[in-house]
Design a protein around this motif. Sequence first.
Motif, mmCIF file in Angstrom:
data_model
loop_
_atom_site.group_PDB
_atom_site.id
_atom_site.type_symbol
_atom_site.label_atom_id
_atom_site.label_comp_id
_atom_site.label_asym_id
_atom_site.label_seq_id
_atom_site.Cartn_x
_atom_site.Cartn_y
_atom_site.Cartn_z
ATOM 1 N N VAL A 81 0.819 -1.214 0.000
ATOM 2 C CA VAL A 81 0.000 0.000 0.000
ATOM 3 C C VAL A 81 0.863 1.280 0.000
ATOM 4 N N HIS A 82 2.101 1.156 0.501
ATOM 5 C CA HIS A 82 2.995 2.326 0.573
ATOM 6 C C HIS A 82 4.013 2.363 -0.572
ATOM 7 N N LYS A 83 3.798 1.542 -1.621
ATOM 8 C CA LYS A 83 4.879 1.372 -2.622
ATOM 9 C C LYS A 83 5.272 2.660 -3.351
ATOM 10 N N ASN A 129 -5.302 -0.999 20.056
ATOM 11 C CA ASN A 129 -3.888 -1.216 19.759
ATOM 12 C C ASN A 129 -3.245 0.047 19.197
ATOM 13 N N ARG A 130 -3.969 0.755 18.327
ATOM 14 C CA ARG A 130 -3.427 2.000 17.770
ATOM 15 C C ARG A 130 -3.157 3.012 18.893
ATOM 16 N N GLU A 131 -4.053 3.006 19.894
ATOM 17 C CA GLU A 131 -3.860 3.915 21.046
ATOM 18 C C GLU A 131 -2.603 3.548 21.823
ATOM 19 N N SER A 182 -2.570 -2.993 12.587
ATOM 20 C CA SER A 182 -3.575 -2.808 11.522
ATOM 21 C C SER A 182 -4.411 -1.569 11.823
ATOM 22 N N ASP A 183 -4.929 -0.942 10.744
ATOM 23 C CA ASP A 183 -5.651 0.325 10.960
ATOM 24 C C ASP A 183 -7.162 0.236 10.750
ATOM 25 N N ALA A 184 -7.701 -0.929 10.329
ATOM 26 C CA ALA A 184 -9.148 -1.053 10.090
ATOM 27 C C ALA A 184 -9.518 -2.534 10.049
HETATM 28 MG MG MG Z 1 -0.242 1.954 8.760
#
Ligand code: MG
Length: 223
Positions: A136-138, A169-171, A202-204
């Motif tokens: 996704v970051h390519k 987890n993001r927190e 993971s973000d979602a």
């Molecule tokens: Mg990310």
Amino acid sequence: MRLFAWLAPGAGPPDPRGYFSQQEAGRGALWGAFWGAGRGCRKGGFSRRDFKAGFQGGAGVVAGAGNYRCGQGLAAERIKARHMAIERTLSIIKPDATRRNLTGKINAKFEEAGLRIVAQKRIFLSLAQAQKFYEVHKDRPFFGELTEFMASEPVVVQVLEGEGAIAKNREVMGATNPANADDGTIRKEFALSVGENSVHGSDAPETAAEEIAYFFSGLELVG
Ligand code: MG
Ligand code: ADP
């Protein structure tokens, strides 16, 4: 017409838990009262059957009230469950942290926050595997640096489980750049830089499912 429709026997099957519905209870009470009164009139007194009918009607009201309360309880539980869904998320302890022997300290942060580590393994990613994971970051300028870093030393991949696990987890991780991370977060305490920031999360829900499946088979997720 409405009253007749209401009085007609219900078409649906009885509640599987054995409760009367409010409608059934009301109907029972009304029929019981009618029937009891009619019999009483004709015979000049209430028979045992009349009493039974009246009694059943009364019991219907009580059961109806009980069922109503039970229904309220079930609705409240359903609402609660919707707001506090148990989720799973993918976490990676990155090479900067495994190199500094921080796996246990980072895992303690997850557990203190109520996240359960339900699967975990230490692996050495190939460059191709790191590139696929961060696809996704390519097009981002840091893609080369990021993937080489992730393939430079072992990582610990893990599945965290808990109520709202993805956001929680993001927190616990803190902001991507440790300079912006809140006190007490993993990145604030352990990250070295915006690139070498100790953890991935993971973000979602969609990415969590994809990322978990990238590293773990169903047989490895024992709960
Ligand atoms: Mg990310
Ligand atoms: P997060 O890991 O917080 O979800 P991103 O998904 O935006 O952050 O980025 C993925 C990873 O790429 C980061 O965790 C970090 O390792 C690296 N990264 C992000 N931004 C930069 C940057 N500006 N310079 C170097 N590396 C970066």
